[in-house]
Write a protein that holds these residues in place. Structure first.
Motif, PDB file in Angstrom:
ATOM      1  N   THR A 279       0.822  -1.198   0.000  1.00 41.52           N
ATOM      2  CA  THR A 279       0.000   0.000   0.000  1.00 41.52           C
ATOM      3  C   THR A 279       0.857   1.250   0.000  1.00 41.52           C
ATOM      4  N   ASP A 280       2.134   1.099   0.310  1.00 42.59           N
ATOM      5  CA  ASP A 280       3.081   2.210   0.221  1.00 42.59           C
ATOM      6  C   ASP A 280       3.578   2.318  -1.221  1.00 42.59           C
ATOM      7  N   ARG A 281       3.332   3.464  -1.859  1.00 40.88           N
ATOM      8  CA  ARG A 281       3.663   3.608  -3.278  1.00 40.88           C
ATOM      9  C   ARG A 281       5.154   3.430  -3.527  1.00 40.88           C
ATOM     10  N   GLY A 282       5.997   3.917  -2.619  1.00 44.01           N
ATOM     11  CA  GLY A 282       7.433   3.773  -2.804  1.00 44.01           C
ATOM     12  C   GLY A 282       7.860   2.326  -2.831  1.00 44.01           C
TER      13      GLY A 282
ATOM     14  N   VAL B 129       8.882  -3.362  -8.233  1.00 50.20           N
ATOM     15  CA  VAL B 129       8.927  -3.593  -9.681  1.00 50.20           C
ATOM     16  C   VAL B 129      10.279  -3.158 -10.238  1.00 50.20           C
ATOM     17  N   LEU B 130      10.742  -1.995  -9.803  1.00 50.31           N
ATOM     18  CA  LEU B 130      12.023  -1.485 -10.288  1.00 50.31           C
ATOM     19  C   LEU B 130      13.178  -2.424  -9.902  1.00 50.31           C
ATOM     20  N   VAL B 131      13.164  -2.898  -8.655  1.00 51.29           N
ATOM     21  CA  VAL B 131      14.222  -3.792  -8.188  1.00 51.29           C
ATOM     22  C   VAL B 131      14.212  -5.097  -8.978  1.00 51.29           C
ATOM     23  N   THR B 132      13.023  -5.670  -9.179  1.00 49.36           N
ATOM     24  CA  THR B 132      12.932  -6.927  -9.927  1.00 49.36           C
ATOM     25  C   THR B 132      13.486  -6.770 -11.338  1.00 49.36           C
ATOM     26  N   VAL B 133      13.022  -5.727 -12.035  1.00 47.44           N
ATOM     27  CA  VAL B 133      13.461  -5.522 -13.419  1.00 47.44           C
ATOM     28  C   VAL B 133      14.941  -5.168 -13.467  1.00 47.44           C
ATOM     29  N   PHE B 134      15.396  -4.306 -12.546  1.00 47.84           N
ATOM     30  CA  PHE B 134      16.794  -3.895 -12.591  1.00 47.84           C
ATOM     31  C   PHE B 134      17.738  -5.050 -12.326  1.00 47.84           C
ATOM     32  N   PHE B 135      17.439  -5.877 -11.303  1.00 44.69           N
ATOM     33  CA  PHE B 135      18.327  -6.992 -11.005  1.00 44.69           C
ATOM     34  C   PHE B 135      18.343  -7.986 -12.155  1.00 44.69           C
ATOM     35  N   GLY B 136      17.170  -8.211 -12.781  1.00 41.66           N
ATOM     36  CA  GLY B 136      17.153  -9.067 -13.959  1.00 41.66           C
ATOM     37  C   GLY B 136      17.967  -8.472 -15.091  1.00 41.66           C
TER      38      GLY B 136
ATOM     39  N   GLY C 231      15.998  14.924  -6.639  1.00 47.21           N
ATOM     40  CA  GLY C 231      14.985  13.921  -6.400  1.00 47.21           C
ATOM     41  C   GLY C 231      15.095  12.702  -7.310  1.00 47.21           C
ATOM     42  N   VAL C 232      13.951  12.063  -7.575  1.00 45.93           N
ATOM     43  CA  VAL C 232      13.951  10.795  -8.305  1.00 45.93           C
ATOM     44  C   VAL C 232      14.348  10.977  -9.768  1.00 45.93           C
ATOM     45  N   ARG C 233      14.347  12.214 -10.254  1.00 48.82           N
ATOM     46  CA  ARG C 233      14.788  12.447 -11.640  1.00 48.82           C
ATOM     47  C   ARG C 233      16.227  11.997 -11.846  1.00 48.82           C
ATOM     48  N   VAL C 234      17.003  12.047 -10.770  1.00 47.59           N
ATOM     49  CA  VAL C 234      18.404  11.615 -10.852  1.00 47.59           C
ATOM     50  C   VAL C 234      18.487  10.128 -11.178  1.00 47.59           C
ATOM     51  N   LEU C 235      17.640   9.316 -10.525  1.00 45.60           N
ATOM     52  CA  LEU C 235      17.644   7.875 -10.806  1.00 45.60           C
ATOM     53  C   LEU C 235      17.239   7.610 -12.251  1.00 45.60           C
ATOM     54  N   ALA C 236      16.208   8.318 -12.710  1.00 45.30           N
ATOM     55  CA  ALA C 236      15.759   8.137 -14.088  1.00 45.30           C
ATOM     56  C   ALA C 236      16.864   8.509 -15.071  1.00 45.30           C
TER      57      ALA C 236
ATOM     58  N   LEU D 202      12.687   1.478 -17.860  1.00 44.00           N
ATOM     59  CA  LEU D 202      12.873   1.516 -16.413  1.00 44.00           C
ATOM     60  C   LEU D 202      13.023   2.962 -15.933  1.00 44.00           C
ATOM     61  N   GLY D 203      13.728   3.767 -16.729  1.00 41.64           N
ATOM     62  CA  GLY D 203      13.879   5.176 -16.379  1.00 41.64           C
ATOM     63  C   GLY D 203      12.541   5.888 -16.313  1.00 41.64           C
ATOM     64  N   ALA D 204      11.649   5.586 -17.268  1.00 39.40           N
ATOM     65  CA  ALA D 204      10.320   6.204 -17.260  1.00 39.40           C
ATOM     66  C   ALA D 204       9.521   5.777 -16.029  1.00 39.40           C
ATOM     67  N   LEU D 205       9.578   4.482 -15.684  1.00 32.63           N
ATOM     68  CA  LEU D 205       8.849   3.986 -14.518  1.00 32.63           C
ATOM     69  C   LEU D 205       9.391   4.588 -13.219  1.00 32.63           C
ATOM     70  N   THR D 206      10.679   4.874 -13.189  1.00 28.66           N
ATOM     71  CA  THR D 206      11.301   5.442 -11.983  1.00 28.66           C
ATOM     72  C   THR D 206      10.635   6.750 -11.567  1.00 28.66           C
ATOM     73  N   LEU D 207      10.131   7.491 -12.521  1.00 25.47           N
ATOM     74  CA  LEU D 207       9.497   8.775 -12.213  1.00 25.47           C
ATOM     75  C   LEU D 207       8.216   8.608 -11.403  1.00 25.47           C
ATOM     76  N   ALA D 208       7.700   7.366 -11.314  1.00 22.14           N
ATOM     77  CA  ALA D 208       6.510   7.103 -10.490  1.00 22.14           C
ATOM     78  C   ALA D 208       6.838   6.976  -9.014  1.00 22.14           C
ATOM     79  N   LEU D 209       8.117   6.893  -8.663  1.00 26.64           N
ATOM     80  CA  LEU D 209       8.495   6.857  -7.251  1.00 26.64           C
ATOM     81  C   LEU D 209       8.076   8.155  -6.563  1.00 26.64           C
ATOM     82  N   PRO D 210       7.647   8.088  -5.293  1.00 23.51           N
ATOM     83  CA  PRO D 210       7.329   9.333  -4.582  1.00 23.51           C
ATOM     84  C   PRO D 210       8.588  10.150  -4.319  1.00 23.51           C
TER      85      PRO D 210
END
Length: 467
Positions: free
Chosen positions: A273-276, A282-289, A339-344, A453-461
């Motif tokens: 229920t926590d968006r982060g 999802v990000l961790v699963t895809v990134f590690f793969g 912020g999260v833009r750096v990760l993206a 993955l970069g695009a999805l990262t922007l969904a992080l709070p």
């Protein structure tokens, strides 16, 4: 003055506990990959069959991944300190057993024990670090944790090859495992002296039904992925995967029932229920793969297709490791600023560099210039470091203490599922033929996934500090 000295003493103890945990993380992560480059020497010495070779590599990963959720609950039941100390001792002992093994069967058995003990260590680490430090320091501590785990995974293949080549004290491939003896002894000594994380004040019980269902479903799923990695898509592996997914559904239903009836399920659904945490999972699963597939693909492409020696492969990938280290150092500061833009931006930079590499291989028909490759390889590593190190702190930053304890076993499980998926998809789709054209296509696919993955990262709070 006394209060100040007490606070300083407590801070020192916390960092020494952190050091012990990081040593455990380093050992646990490096043993996932260090065996790969030493496997030919082991095979020759122990006359291992093809199946035994597979089990030396996959036995550890399977045992590790399938027992993480149960190990996390046992830590709550028995106490994090006791579970961590026992697991470090068992892991170190199993490593020595691996190093002294005289047959392939014995080595496989030792690797399975090592994997179970590794899960026991890993499943306590996040909870221990959370308790050892105040919340305002969690970001820094988890950034260091992520950097050590990522660096160990990258270092494994290079260190394994180096130890076999250098042959210290005539130990050969045995040194790959005996390396853990001094590291494990130091981690145990630090935890024994400074770790004071005891049993929880509330009553905890082990959900035996959930433990059995999670172990069976994870084992079947990851075993099927391992078979696909080795042999491509086959009917048997498909059936095992389908059955394991059915068991996973039964596990989820059983866990939901435990939650509704006020039980203590292994899997806490309120984590998602926590968006982060939900987006981060999802990000961790895809990134590690993605990253596991990338490391494996680079090794296959350079050595099997382009004829690079292990040493030359290590030289080419050294700038990547240096870039990842630099990215790890600067990423917390960059996240505070942007912020999260750096990760993206980091993962997009990595994807762009991989795309450039794919185009370069196609244009030159595999003729690689090491001086020309240094810049893009360093930049790709920098992007990975900037993305990967802040990811876990961001996904955990809004969890309270109770949910952080639950995440301690779930997060490494998600990472292992990602590892298995990445290798299986890569092997099944791209590496049946081992052609340069297949490598170019595969690197292009990795680049596309990285950009997504970069695009999805922007969904992080936004980080808590920005609120």
């Amino acid at each position: 003055m006394i209060d100040l000295l007490a606070r300083r003493s407590g801070t020192t103890a916390a960092w020494l506990v952190c050091t012990g945990c990081l040593l455990a993380v380093f050992m646990q992560m490096i043993d996932v990959t260090i065996v790969n480059t030493a496997l030919p020497a082991m095979t020759a010495d122990l006359a291992a069959s093809e199946r035994e070779q597979l089990l030396v590599v996959s036995g550890y990963s399977l045992a590790f991944a399938c027992t993480l959720l149960t190990a996390a609950r046992l830590g709550e039941l028995l106490g994090r300190r006791a579970m961590f100390l026992g697991s470090v001792a068992a892991f170190t002992g199993a490593s020595v057993w691996c190093g002294l093994s005289g047959s392939a069967v014995e080595l496989v058995a030792a690797r399975i024990v090592q994997g179970v003990a590794g899960a026991g260590m890993a499943a306590q680490t996040i909870a221990i670090l959370t308790a050892a430090f105040p919340r305002e320091r969690h970001g820094r501590v988890f950034a260091i944790y992520g950097a050590v785990a990522g660096f160990a995974g990258m270092l494994g293949p290079m260190l394994g090859g180096a130890l076999v080549s250098v042959n210290p004290w005539g130990l050969g491939w045995h040194a790959v495992f005996l390396l853990n003896l001094p590291l494990g002894a130091l981690a145990f000594a630090l935890a024994l002296r400074y770790l004071r994380h005891g049993r929880p004040v509330h009553r905890v019980r082990l959900d035996l039904g959930g433990a059995a269902l999670s172990t069976v479903s994870l084992f079947g799923f990851l075993y099927a992925l391992t078979d696909i990695q080795q042999h491509g898509w086959r009917a048997g592996a498909g059936v095992v995967m389908l059955v394991s997914l059915c068991w996973a559904v039964v596990f989820l239903v059983q866990q939901r029932g435990e939650t509704r009836h006020g039980g203590q399920p292994l899997l806490r659904f309120d984590l998602f229920t926590d968006r982060g945490f939900a987006v981060g999972s999802v990000l961790v699963t895809v990134f590690f793969g993605l990253f596991t597939a990338f490391v494996f693909a680079v090794s296959i492409t350079l050595q099997d297709e382009l004829g690079f020696s292990p040493l030359r492969t290590g030289v080419l990938m050294t700038p990547f490791a240096l870039g990842a280290g630099a990215g790890a150092l600067v990423s917390p500061m960059l996240v505070r600023w942007w912020g999260v833009r750096v990760l993206a931006a980091g993962i997009a930079t990595y994807g762009g560099c991989v795309a450039v590499g794919a185009g370069y291989l196609r244009l030159t028909a595999g003729a690689v210039s090491l001086p020309l490759a240094v810049g893009p390889v360093f930049l790709a590593g920098l992007g990975v470091g900037v993305f990967a190190v802040p990811l876990q702190p961001l996904m955990l930053s809004r969890l309270d203490r109770a949910r952080m304890d639950a995440a301690s076993g779930l997060l490494p499980t998600v990472e292992q599922i990602g590892n298995g998926l990445g290798l299986a998809v890569l092997s099944a789709v791209f590496f049946r033929a081992h052609t340069l054209g297949g490598s170019v296509t595969m690197f292009a696919a990795i680049a596309v996934v990285a950009l997504g993955l970069g695009a999805l990262t922007l969904a992080l709070p936004k980080p808590v500090e920005e609120q």
